[in-house]
Design an enzyme around this catalytic site. Structure first.
Site, PDB file in Angstrom:
ATOM      1  N   HIS A 278      -1.045  -0.621   5.136  1.00 60.89           N
ATOM      2  CA  HIS A 278      -1.689   0.690   5.281  1.00 60.89           C
ATOM      3  C   HIS A 278      -1.274   1.341   6.598  1.00 60.89           C
ATOM      4  CE1 HIS A 278      -4.747   3.817   5.424  1.00 60.89           C
ATOM      5  NE2 HIS A 278      -5.082   3.362   6.620  1.00 60.89           N
TER       6      HIS A 278
ATOM      7  N   ASP B 232       0.862  -1.184   0.000  1.00 64.12           N
ATOM      8  CA  ASP B 232       0.000   0.000   0.000  1.00 64.12           C
ATOM      9  C   ASP B 232       0.893   1.226   0.000  1.00 64.12           C
ATOM     10  OD1 ASP B 232      -2.255   1.563  -0.039  1.00 64.12           O
ATOM     11  OD2 ASP B 232      -3.013   0.960   1.923  1.00 64.12           O
TER      12      ASP B 232
ATOM     13  N   ASP C  40      -2.763  -2.950  -2.778  1.00 68.25           N
ATOM     14  CA  ASP C  40      -3.774  -1.944  -2.445  1.00 68.25           C
ATOM     15  C   ASP C  40      -3.262  -0.577  -2.886  1.00 68.25           C
ATOM     16  OD1 ASP C  40      -6.069  -0.807  -1.417  1.00 68.25           O
ATOM     17  OD2 ASP C  40      -5.843  -1.659   0.584  1.00 68.25           O
TER      18      ASP C  40
ATOM     19  N   GLU D 104       8.161   5.307  -9.424  1.00 66.47           N
ATOM     20  CA  GLU D 104       7.107   4.312  -9.255  1.00 66.47           C
ATOM     21  C   GLU D 104       7.286   3.617  -7.909  1.00 66.47           C
ATOM     22  OE1 GLU D 104       4.547   3.639 -11.122  1.00 66.47           O
ATOM     23  OE2 GLU D 104       5.010   4.845 -12.881  1.00 66.47           O
TER      24      GLU D 104
END
Length: 858
Positions: free
Chosen positions: A833, A629, A699, A667
Site C-alpha cells: 500500500h 495492493d 489487498d 488487469e
C-alpha cells in the site's frame, strides 16, 4: 471515505427515484434536465453467479426470477450492490482440508457480541414466483397492476409485481389461477397467474428481496437514502463554527452467514457543508480573480460529490456548463420551460442569481428497458451543498477533533446506536405490519458468539526476545536500548536544509547521533547542504550533490507542501536511485519531542538502506510471503498502480518490492506477473533455493471483484510460478484481505462494553459457509471502535491447518517497520500500500529497479 469507497460513491446517488421531468431519450445539453430523470431499471446483482447446488435452479432460471424485481423502485433496491456478486463465489468446496471444518483452536475463548441480527421467518417460509398473462394483452404496466390487484383478497396484501412477474409470500391454492377483471370503460380482461418457481429463504433472489424490504423499512422510519446508505436528517449534529452538519445513519446488508440469514448494520455518518456550491464559487472568484476563475473552479469542483436538499440526492460534478444559466430552457413533455421556472413550480424554490453557471452530472446508468442513458443532469449551484471534507479541512486539527467528537463512537455508543435501531424496528407499527405481511421478523438483540484471543508474540531483536503489553499492542518502550537485528553504517550521507531551518537541522543531526549508538547504527557526520526555499533550488541542489556513492539523503522541508516532497521523491526514486528521508521542520521544532522523533527517523533510515529492525518466530521454512495492493492515480491519466512486495528471508525482515503502472483496462496481475518472477529470482539469489511454499495476501479487492481473483488472478499467479521451471511446484495459498467492512465486534471487560483485545479471531457464525474465511482484530485503538480485518482464503493447496493460517497472518501484522506495534493488515500488504501510494501520489512513474531490494518507500 477514501480510496475505493470514494470511487464507489462517486456518481449519481445509487438510490435515486424518478424526478421530473421524466425519462426521455438522450438529450443534448441544450435540452438537458435540471435533475436526473428516471434511473435505469438495472438488473439484480448476483444473478447467475452462484454455482447451483444439487437440485438448485439453473442460471437461466435465475435470470428469469431476477427479472421479477426489475420494477421495484431503484431507491428500494438500493442500487447496484456488488457485494451480491461475491456471494455467488464458492471456493471452500474446492479445498479438501477445510471442507469439514475451517475453524482454529489456538488461544483463549472470549465472549463477544457482533452488529448482526438474525432474520426470522415463519416455518416453511418461501417466496413464490408467478408469471402473469393478460387476455387481451394490456400495454400499460400501471393498468396491468391495477387490474391484478383488484383481486387482493385472493393474492394477499404482500406482493411485488413488475407487470409480468409476481412474487408472493404465500402459495396460491392452484398452480394456475384464472382471474377476471374489468377496465374503467367496461372491457373484460382475463388474467392467468401461473406458479413458476418456489424460492427457499437462502436463495440469492430471496437475499436480494430481504435487502429491498429492509430499505423500505428504513424509509418507513423516515430515513433518507444518500448513495448506498440511509441517514436521519431529523437528528443532525451541527458544528456551526466550521459550517458543517453531520447526518447519522446506517449501512446495512442482509446475507446468508454460517447458520443464519442475518442483517449486518453499522453506524455511518454523512458530512455536509453548510455552504452551497454557489457560495464556494463566489469565494473562489474573490481569491483568484476573473481571469483564473474558470480554470480554478474546474480544478476545485470537478469530481466532488454534492447534495441537492430539495430531493436529498447526491451527484458527482463531472463538468461545468459555462454557457448555461438558470434562464436557459429545456423540454419538459411537449413544452419548453426555463430552469428558473421549473424549480419555482416543482419545488417552490426561487433562484436569486440568474447569471450563475450550471453544473453537469453525467448519468451513466442505462435507461428503462436497456435504452441509452437519459442524458446529463443539469444542477443549479445555489441548490447544491458540498459534502465531505477538503484536504485543507482534513489538515485542520480543530475541525477533525470536533468532527471526531460526533463520529468516533466508543464501543458502548456504537452498540447503543445499533440497539436503538433494533428498538425502533420493533416498536414501529408500520414496520411490523410490513414485516408481518411477508411472514418475517428480526431478532430483538445483537448476535452473541465466541471468539478466541491468540497468544501474544515474542519480539526478537538483537539476539534477545521480549514480550510486550498485549492490550496496547506496542513495544516502542521495550525496544529502547536494544541493538537492531542488522544495522547499516552511515558513512556517506547528506542533509539538505533552508537557512531558516539551520538550527533545527543541527539539532536533528546531533540527536540522530545520540540515538543511533544504542541501536547499533554507526553514523558519521552528514554533509550539510543549504538550499533556497524554492522547488527549482532544491532540485538543483540534489542534482549537484547526490552522487553514486551517497547512501542516504535527508531533506528538511520548511512546510508540508506536496510539490517539494514530490520533487525529492521523483528525483531520488527514478532519476538518481538513493534512499531518502523527508522531514517537515515543524516535526522537529519541539525540543521535548526531538528524541522520540529522531529515534523513529533513525529506524526509518536504517530500513530504507536495507537494515532489519525486529522479527517474530515463523515456524514455516522456505516460505515466501507476497503482498499485493493497488492505487488509482488520477494524475497519470487515471491509470492504476499495482504494487507487489515479497519476503526474501526466514525472519520476514528483508523484502523485494516492485511497482508497475497498469494500462487502462489491464488487469493488475498482468502487470505484476513479471514482478513475481523477479521476486522469485531475488529469493533464489538470496537463499540459493526457491521457496517451497508461497502465500499471497491480495489487498485492494473491491466488492464484486472476488470472482475475477479466483478465475483470473490465481491461474496467472500459478502460470508466473511455472516460468521458474516446469518441475517447480511450490504449495500456494491466495488470501484476499479486506479492510473496508461493516462487521464490528464488542467484548465485555470488567463489566463494560469494550473493544476485543488484539489477536481476537472470529471464525464462526458471521463467516460465510461457501468461503474459507475468518476475521482478526489485530491492532489496538485508544479511541473509538476497533475495526477487524476480513481474510478470505480463495485458493489453498498447501494443506495448512486453519489454525496455522490464522496464527501466521497475525504474526505478519507484527512485521511492519514503520510502526513499533501491531498493524491492521499483514506487513507485506501495508508495504505494498505504501509503495503504490508513493508512486500514485508523488512519482507517477515506475521506480528505479536499483531500489527493488530496499524499503525506500516507508
Amino acid at each position: 471515505m477514501t480510496g475505493r469507497a470514494r470511487a464507489r460513491s462517486r456518481g449519481r446517488g445509487r438510490g435515486q427515484e424518478p424526478a421530473a421531468p421524466g425519462a426521455q431519450p438522450p438529450v443534448s445539453q441544450e435540452a438537458a434536465k435540471p435533475v436526473v430523470s428516471t434511473p435505469s431499471e438495472g438488473q439484480l446483482v448476483g444473478r447467475g453467479r452462484q454455482k447451483p447446488a444439487p437440485g438448485a435452479m439453473s442460471e437461466e432460471a435465475m435470470l428469469q426470477i431476477s427479472a421479477g424485481f426489475q420494477q421495484v423502485k431503484i431507491g428500494e433496491r438500493g442500487g447496484r450492490r456488488r457485494d451480491f456478486h461475491d456471494s455467488g463465489v464458492h471456493t471452500r468446496q474446492l479445498m479438501e482440508h477445510v471442507k469439514e471444518s475451517k475453524t482454529g483452536v489456538s488461544g483463549t475463548a472470549i465472549e463477544l457480541r457482533a452488529n448482526f441480527m438474525r432474520l426470522l421467518s415463519r416455518p416453511m417460509w418461501a417466496l413464490y414466483q408467478y408469471h402473469v398473462d393478460y387476455k387481451p394483452p394490456m400495454e400499460s404496466r400501471r393498468l396491468r397492476s391495477a387490474l391484478l390487484f383488484q383481486h387482493e383478497e385472493t393474492l394477499g396484501k404482500a406482493h411485488t409485481f413488475d407487470g409480468a412477474i409476481l412474487f408472493l409470500p404465500n402459495k396460491l391454492r392452484n398452480a394456475e389461477t384464472v382471474l377476471c377483471s374489468e377496465t374503467r370503460n367496461g372491457e373484460k380482461v382475463e388474467i392467468t397467474v401461473t406458479l413458476t418457481n418456489e424460492l427457499p429463504p437462502s436463495s440469492p433472489v430471496c437475499l436480494q428481496f430481504y435487502n429491498i424490504l429492509f430499505r423500505r423499512i428504513l424509509r418507513i422510519l423516515n430515513m433518507q437514502q444518500i448513495g448506498r446508505h440511509y441517514y436521519n436528517p431529523d437528528d443532525p449534529f451541527n458544528i456551526p463554527q466550521h459550517r458543517l452538519t453531520i447526518w447519522p445513519g446506517f449501512m446495512t446488508t442482509i446475507l446468508q452467514y454460517e447458520s443464519s440469514i442475518m442483517l449486518c448494520s453499522d453506524v455511518s455518518h454523512k458530512v455536509l457543508r453548510s455552504e452551497t456550491v454557489l457560495d464556494f464559487m463566489y469565494s473562489l472568484r474573490q481569491q483568484c480573480g476573473d481571469q483564473r476563475f474558470p480554470e480554478a473552479c474546474t480544478k476545485e469542483l470537478v469530481g466532488l460529490i454534492i447534495l441537492t436538499k430539495y430531493n436529498n440526492k447526491t451527484y458527482r460534478i463531472d463538468d461545468i456548463a459555462w454557457d448555461h444559466t438558470p434562464n436557459n430552457t429545456f423540454k419538459k413533455g411537449d413544452t419548453e420551460i426555463s430552469f428558473k421556472n421549473y424549480f419555482k413550480s416543482q419545488y417552490g424554490l426561487d433562484i436569486t442569481d440568474g447569471n450563475q453557471v450550471l453544473l453537469v452530472s453525467h448519468v451513466k446508468r442505462l435507461g428503462p428497458s436497456g435504452r441509452p442513458p437519459p442524458g446529463p443532469a443539469m444542477l443549479v449551484p445555489e441548490f447544491c451543498y458540498l459534502t465531505g471534507l477538503t484536504d485543507k479541512m482534513r489538515a485542520d486539527f480543530n475541525i477533525m477533533k470536533d468532527l471526531a467528537s460526533h463520529t468516533r463512537l466508543s464501543p458502548e455508543q456504537r452498540e447503543g446506536r445499533i440497539n436503538r435501531l433494533i428498538s425502533n424496528i420493533n416498536r414501529n407499527g408500520d414496520v411490523q405490519n410490513e414485516l408481518t405481511t411477508w411472514g418475517l421478523s428480526f431478532e430483538n438483540k445483537l448476535l452473541s458468539l465466541n471468539g478466541r484471543v491468540l497468544p501474544s508474540e515474542r519480539i526478537i531483536q538483537g539476539g534477545r526476545a521480549f514480550e510486550y503489553n498485549p492490550w496496547t499492542a506496542d513495544w516502542s518502550k521495550e525496544m529502547r536500548g536494544l541493538p537492531l537485528i542488522s544495522c547499516m553504517s552511515l558513512d556517506n550521507w547528506l542533509m539538505f536544509y533552508t537557512r531558516r531551518n539551520a538550527d533545527v537541522a543541527q539539532s536533528l543531526l546531533q540527536t540522530l547521533n545520540k540515538v543511533s549508538g544504542p541501536m547499533g547504527i554507526r553514523m558519521q557526520r552528514a554533509v550539510m547542504i543549504e538550499y533556497e526555499d524554492r522547488q527549482e533550488s532544491l532540485l538543483r541542489a540534489l542534482q549537484q550533490n547526490v552522487a553514486r556513492e551517497t547512501q542516504m539523503v535527508v531533506v528538511i522541508l520548511p512546510t508540508n507542501r506536496k510539490d517539494k516532497y514530490d520533487c525529492v521523491k521523483k528525483y531520488l526514486c527514478v532519476d538518481c536511485p538513493t534512499p531518502s528521508q523527508c522531514v517537515v521542520s515543524r516535526t522537529i521544532s519541539k525540543p521535548q519531542a526531538l528524541m522520540t522523533v529522531a529515534t523513529k527517523i533513525a529506524l526509518q533510515m536504517n530500513c530504507k538502506m536495507g537494515g532489519e529492525l525486529w522479527s517474530v518466530e515463523i515456524p514455516l521454512r522456505q516460505l515466501m510471503i507476497v503482498g499485493i495492493d493497488c492505487y488509482h492515480d488520477t494524475a497519470a491519466g487515471k491509470r492504476s498502480i499495482g504494487a507487489m512486495v515479497a519476503s526474501l528471508n526466514q525472519g520476514m525482515s528483508r523484502w523485494f518490492s516492485k511497482c508497475v503502472l497498469q494500462n487502462r483496462g489491464q488487469e493488475i496481475i498482468d502487470a505484476l506477473k513479471g514482478s513475481l518472477q523477479g521476486a522469485l529470482k531475488a529469493y533464489l539469489k538470496y537463499n540459493n533455493s526457491l521457496p517451497s511454499r508461497i502465500i499471497v495476501y491480495r489487498d485492494g479487492v473491491g466488492d464484486g471483484m472476488l470472482q475475477s481473483v479466483v478465475d483470473y488472478e490465481v491461474p496467472q499467479i500459478m502460470q508466473s510460478i511455472k516460468t521458474m521451471g516446469q518441475d517447480y511446484e511450490p504449495k500456494l495459498s491466495v488470501v484476499v484481505v479486506k479492510k473496508r467492512i461493516s462487521s464490528r465486534f464488542f467484548a465485555r471487560i470488567d463489566g463494560k462494553i469494550a473493544n476485543p483485545p488484539p489477536g481476537t479471531v472470529i471464525d464462526t457464525e458471521v463467516t460465510r459457509p461457501e468461503w474459507y474465511d475468518f476475521f482478526i482484530v489485530s491492532q489496538a485503538v485508544r479511541f473509538g471502535c476497533v475495526a477487524p480485518t476480513h481474510y478470505n482464503v480463495v485458493f489453498d493447496n498447501s494443506g495448512l491447518k486453519p489454525d496455522h493460517m490464522q496464527r501466521l497472518t497475525y504474526k505478519l501484522c507484527h512485521m511492519y517497520y514503520n510502526w513499533q506495534g501491531i498493524v491492521r493488515v499483514p506487513a507485506p500488504c501495508q508495504y505494498a500500500h505504501k509503495l503504490a501510494f508513493l508512486v500514485g501520489q508523488s512519482i507517477h512513474k515506475e521506480p528505479n529497479m536499483n531500489l527493488d531490494d530496499f524499503l525506500y518507500y516507508l
